[in-house]
Motif scaffolding. Structure first.
Motif, PDB file in Angstrom:
ATOM      1  N   PRO A 214      33.146  50.471  19.609  1.00  0.00           N
ATOM      2  CA  PRO A 214      31.837  50.966  19.374  1.00  0.00           C
ATOM      3  C   PRO A 214      30.756  49.896  19.131  1.00  0.00           C
ATOM      4  CG  PRO A 214      33.005  51.505  17.382  1.00  0.00           C
ATOM      5  CD  PRO A 214      33.987  50.779  18.440  1.00  0.00           C
ATOM      6  N   ILE A 215      30.342  49.013  19.995  1.00  0.00           N
ATOM      7  CA  ILE A 215      29.601  47.831  19.561  1.00  0.00           C
ATOM      8  C   ILE A 215      28.094  48.504  19.948  1.00  0.00           C
ATOM      9  CG2 ILE A 215      28.643  45.365  19.979  1.00  0.00           C
ATOM     10  CD1 ILE A 215      32.100  45.084  21.050  1.00  0.00           C
ATOM     11  N   GLU A 216      27.099  48.370  19.071  1.00  0.00           N
ATOM     12  CA  GLU A 216      25.949  48.980  19.507  1.00  0.00           C
ATOM     13  C   GLU A 216      25.161  48.085  20.149  1.00  0.00           C
ATOM     14  OE1 GLU A 216      21.827  50.111  16.719  1.00  0.00           O
ATOM     15  OE2 GLU A 216      23.746  49.310  15.869  1.00  0.00           O
ATOM     16  N   ASN A 217      24.527  48.588  21.211  1.00  0.00           N
ATOM     17  CA  ASN A 217      23.591  47.846  22.297  1.00  0.00           C
ATOM     18  C   ASN A 217      24.464  47.170  23.166  1.00  0.00           C
ATOM     19  OD1 ASN A 217      21.028  48.749  21.263  1.00  0.00           O
ATOM     20  ND2 ASN A 217      21.325  47.089  19.570  1.00  0.00           N
ATOM     21  N   LYS A 218      25.685  47.305  23.390  1.00  0.00           N
ATOM     22  CA  LYS A 218      26.662  46.374  24.089  1.00  0.00           C
ATOM     23  C   LYS A 218      26.489  47.215  25.651  1.00  0.00           C
ATOM     24  CE  LYS A 218      30.638  49.287  24.510  1.00  0.00           C
ATOM     25  NZ  LYS A 218      32.499  49.377  24.244  1.00  0.00           N
ATOM     26  N   ARG A 219      26.529  45.999  26.824  1.00  0.00           N
ATOM     27  CA  ARG A 219      26.315  46.401  28.068  1.00  0.00           C
ATOM     28  C   ARG A 219      27.719  46.790  28.587  1.00  0.00           C
ATOM     29  NH1 ARG A 219      26.393  41.789  32.077  1.00  0.00           N
ATOM     30  NH2 ARG A 219      27.612  43.298  33.370  1.00  0.00           N
ATOM     31  N   ASP A 220      27.887  47.102  29.933  1.00  0.00           N
ATOM     32  CA  ASP A 220      29.140  47.394  30.503  1.00  0.00           C
ATOM     33  C   ASP A 220      30.000  46.275  30.443  1.00  0.00           C
ATOM     34  OD1 ASP A 220      29.206  46.079  33.637  1.00  0.00           O
ATOM     35  OD2 ASP A 220      27.311  46.667  32.995  1.00  0.00           O
ATOM     36  N   SER A 221      31.115  46.546  30.723  1.00  0.00           N
ATOM     37  CA  SER A 221      32.221  45.258  30.954  1.00  0.00           C
ATOM     38  C   SER A 221      32.619  44.452  31.748  1.00  0.00           C
ATOM     39  CB  SER A 221      33.670  46.037  30.303  1.00  0.00           C
ATOM     40  OG  SER A 221      33.473  46.305  28.918  1.00  0.00           O
ATOM     41  N   ASP A 222      31.312  44.545  32.923  1.00  0.00           N
ATOM     42  CA  ASP A 222      31.608  43.992  33.980  1.00  0.00           C
ATOM     43  C   ASP A 222      32.919  43.972  35.104  1.00  0.00           C
ATOM     44  OD1 ASP A 222      30.426  42.219  36.219  1.00  0.00           O
ATOM     45  OD2 ASP A 222      30.606  40.506  34.859  1.00  0.00           O
ATOM     46  N   TRP A 223      33.270  45.074  35.230  1.00  0.00           N
ATOM     47  CA  TRP A 223      34.546  45.196  35.841  1.00  0.00           C
ATOM     48  C   TRP A 223      34.613  44.988  37.295  1.00  0.00           C
ATOM     49  CZ3 TRP A 223      38.328  45.541  32.991  1.00  0.00           C
ATOM     50  CH2 TRP A 223      38.418  46.179  31.447  1.00  0.00           C
ATOM     51  N   GLY A 224      33.115  45.038  37.730  1.00  0.00           N
ATOM     52  CA  GLY A 224      33.272  44.380  39.267  1.00  0.00           C
ATOM     53  C   GLY A 224      33.577  42.922  39.323  1.00  0.00           C
ATOM     54  N   TYR A 225      33.490  42.199  38.319  1.00  0.00           N
ATOM     55  CA  TYR A 225      33.957  40.759  38.355  1.00  0.00           C
ATOM     56  C   TYR A 225      35.501  40.709  37.615  1.00  0.00           C
ATOM     57  CZ  TYR A 225      33.852  35.635  37.161  1.00  0.00           C
ATOM     58  OH  TYR A 225      34.002  34.494  37.172  1.00  0.00           O
ATOM     59  N   ALA A 226      35.968  41.569  37.001  1.00  0.00           N
ATOM     60  CA  ALA A 226      37.128  41.349  36.109  1.00  0.00           C
ATOM     61  C   ALA A 226      38.288  40.717  36.966  1.00  0.00           C
ATOM     62  CB  ALA A 226      37.483  42.493  35.557  1.00  0.00           C
ATOM     63  N   TRP A 227      38.347  41.375  38.088  1.00  0.00           N
ATOM     64  CA  TRP A 227      39.555  40.759  39.162  1.00  0.00           C
ATOM     65  C   TRP A 227      39.553  39.147  39.367  1.00  0.00           C
ATOM     66  CZ3 TRP A 227      39.072  38.040  43.679  1.00  0.00           C
ATOM     67  CH2 TRP A 227      37.854  38.017  44.443  1.00  0.00           C
ATOM     68  N   VAL A 228      38.385  38.591  39.299  1.00  0.00           N
ATOM     69  CA  VAL A 228      38.223  37.379  39.604  1.00  0.00           C
ATOM     70  C   VAL A 228      39.105  36.251  38.679  1.00  0.00           C
ATOM     71  CG1 VAL A 228      36.754  35.078  39.534  1.00  0.00           C
ATOM     72  CG2 VAL A 228      36.097  37.366  40.622  1.00  0.00           C
ATOM     73  N   PRO A 229      38.803  36.576  37.355  1.00  0.00           N
ATOM     74  CA  PRO A 229      39.742  35.933  36.048  1.00  0.00           C
ATOM     75  C   PRO A 229      40.956  36.262  36.108  1.00  0.00           C
ATOM     76  CG  PRO A 229      38.277  37.204  35.099  1.00  0.00           C
ATOM     77  CD  PRO A 229      37.913  37.393  36.635  1.00  0.00           C
ATOM     78  N   ILE A 230      41.670  37.220  36.731  1.00  0.00           N
ATOM     79  CA  ILE A 230      42.977  37.703  36.830  1.00  0.00           C
ATOM     80  C   ILE A 230      43.414  36.872  38.126  1.00  0.00           C
ATOM     81  CG2 ILE A 230      44.355  39.512  37.176  1.00  0.00           C
ATOM     82  CD1 ILE A 230      42.381  41.303  35.601  1.00  0.00           C
ATOM     83  N   ALA A 231      43.125  37.372  39.422  1.00  0.00           N
ATOM     84  CA  ALA A 231      43.644  36.610  40.317  1.00  0.00           C
ATOM     85  C   ALA A 231      43.480  35.201  40.625  1.00  0.00           C
ATOM     86  CB  ALA A 231      43.086  37.425  41.457  1.00  0.00           C
ATOM     87  N   GLY A 232      42.440  34.731  40.275  1.00  0.00           N
ATOM     88  CA  GLY A 232      42.314  33.112  40.343  1.00  0.00           C
ATOM     89  C   GLY A 232      43.219  32.427  39.853  1.00  0.00           C
ATOM     90  N   PRO A 233      43.361  32.649  38.563  1.00  0.00           N
ATOM     91  CA  PRO A 233      44.546  31.905  37.741  1.00  0.00           C
ATOM     92  C   PRO A 233      45.673  32.073  38.322  1.00  0.00           C
ATOM     93  CG  PRO A 233      42.768  32.683  35.944  1.00  0.00           C
ATOM     94  CD  PRO A 233      42.556  33.361  37.557  1.00  0.00           C
ATOM     95  N   ILE A 234      46.141  33.322  38.719  1.00  0.00           N
ATOM     96  CA  ILE A 234      47.384  33.578  39.190  1.00  0.00           C
ATOM     97  C   ILE A 234      47.945  32.659  40.562  1.00  0.00           C
ATOM     98  CG2 ILE A 234      49.027  35.369  40.128  1.00  0.00           C
ATOM     99  CD1 ILE A 234      47.924  37.254  38.447  1.00  0.00           C
ATOM    100  N   VAL A 235      46.806  32.779  41.281  1.00  0.00           N
ATOM    101  CA  VAL A 235      46.927  31.848  42.434  1.00  0.00           C
ATOM    102  C   VAL A 235      46.651  30.517  42.068  1.00  0.00           C
ATOM    103  CG1 VAL A 235      45.585  31.324  44.770  1.00  0.00           C
ATOM    104  CG2 VAL A 235      45.890  33.872  44.006  1.00  0.00           C
ATOM    105  N   GLY A 236      45.983  30.110  41.486  1.00  0.00           N
ATOM    106  CA  GLY A 236      45.865  28.399  40.931  1.00  0.00           C
ATOM    107  C   GLY A 236      47.141  28.334  40.545  1.00  0.00           C
ATOM    108  N   GLY A 237      47.766  28.953  39.516  1.00  0.00           N
ATOM    109  CA  GLY A 237      49.000  28.546  38.829  1.00  0.00           C
ATOM    110  C   GLY A 237      50.124  28.479  39.902  1.00  0.00           C
ATOM    111  N   THR A 238      50.153  29.527  40.740  1.00  0.00           N
ATOM    112  CA  THR A 238      51.484  29.432  41.764  1.00  0.00           C
ATOM    113  C   THR A 238      51.212  28.276  42.726  1.00  0.00           C
ATOM    114  OG1 THR A 238      51.350  31.887  41.452  1.00  0.00           O
ATOM    115  CG2 THR A 238      52.470  30.832  43.512  1.00  0.00           C
ATOM    116  N   LEU A 239      50.136  28.060  43.039  1.00  0.00           N
ATOM    117  CA  LEU A 239      49.862  26.860  44.044  1.00  0.00           C
ATOM    118  C   LEU A 239      50.228  25.536  43.225  1.00  0.00           C
ATOM    119  CD1 LEU A 239      46.345  27.591  45.736  1.00  0.00           C
ATOM    120  CD2 LEU A 239      48.653  27.599  46.757  1.00  0.00           C
TER     121      LEU A 239
END
Length: 248
Positions: A214-239
């Motif tokens: 419950p952080i006052e004046n916070k914004r949304d958590s930018d879920w439209g971008y959230a896949w990038v720092p999940i998928a990118g590192p997984i692909v990079g580590g596998t490569l």
């Protein structure tokens, strides 16, 4: 201590010190306010060293799903152990993010920039282009995992070493200091585009915490971008694991 507990503690310390330095720099009325990118990059290098030092003896201090998945791809960690490690890393990252919020709670209340508050939990691109950001996360994580594999004790990666026989990376007498310097270097050289998550748990766990607290004046958590720092590192580590296998 079990490997599961060690990964929780190691990842928790990683986030406490790593996201903690971000909070110290970007939140208002802190002693470190506006200290700059050099402070953040150095702080994350120290965070990796501390987290890895705490967990190494018991789990090998992966403290990053991208590293665990790379070990799986290299045939040195079973699927079951990889899943166990990732669950522990997510728990640790979540606890660490909550601790950062509790520690800097008054400064969150004093801050009016919602983007700065989100930055204390999760990464965001400097220029919004998800595909480009995905590429940056792939390259950044590749630049993390391949050098780590090149530093390891050779016997760890040899084909005659049983899966799960030893999850430690075997970094020799200098321990995790080279990895800390590597993360510092990635921050300084490659961190300017996405904030170099290079670790899915580091981004996803704290992002969930940001969404729930419950952080006052916070914004949304930018879920439209959230896949990038999940998928990118997984692909990079596998490569990186594939590249290392080809270089053997």
């Amino acid at each position: 201590m079990s490997a599961f507990t060690a990964e929780i503690i190691g990842t928790m310390m990683l986030i406490l010190f790593g996201n903690g330095v971000v909070a110290n720099v970007v939140l208002e009325r802190t002693k470190g306010n506006d200290a700059g990118w050099l402070t953040i990059s150095a702080g994350w290098g120290v965070a990796v060293f501390i987290g890895a030092f705490c967990a190494n003896e018991f789990s090998g201090a992966h403290i990053n799903p991208a590293v665990s998945i790379a070990m799986l791809a290299a045939g040195k960690l079973s699927l079951g152990s990889t899943i166990t490690y990732i669950i522990a890393q997510m728990i640790g990252a979540t606890i660490g993010a909550v601790l950062v919020y509790l520690f800097y709670r008054q400064h969150f209340a004093a801050t009016r920039d919602p983007d700065a508050m989100l930055a204390c939990f999760a990464t965001a691109p400097a220029i919004r282009n998800n595909l480009q950001s995905f590429l940056c996360e792939v390259v950044g994580t590749f630049a993390l995992v391949l050098p780590i594999f090149l530093m390891v004790t050779p016997s760890l990666i040899q084909g005659d070493v049983p899966v799960d026989s030893d999850p430690r990376l075997g970094l020799g007498s200098l321990g995790y200091l080279p990895v800390a310097l590597l993360v510092f270097g990635i921050g300084m050289s490659l961190g300017g585009t996405t904030g170099y998550a290079i670790n899915p748990a580091r981004d996803l766990g704290p992002r969930i915490v940001h969404a729930l607290l419950p952080i006052e004046n916070k914004r949304d958590s930018d879920w439209g971008y959230a896949w990038v720092p999940i998928a990118g590192p997984i692909v990079g580590g596998t490569l990186a694991a594939v590249a290392f296998h080809l270089l053997k």
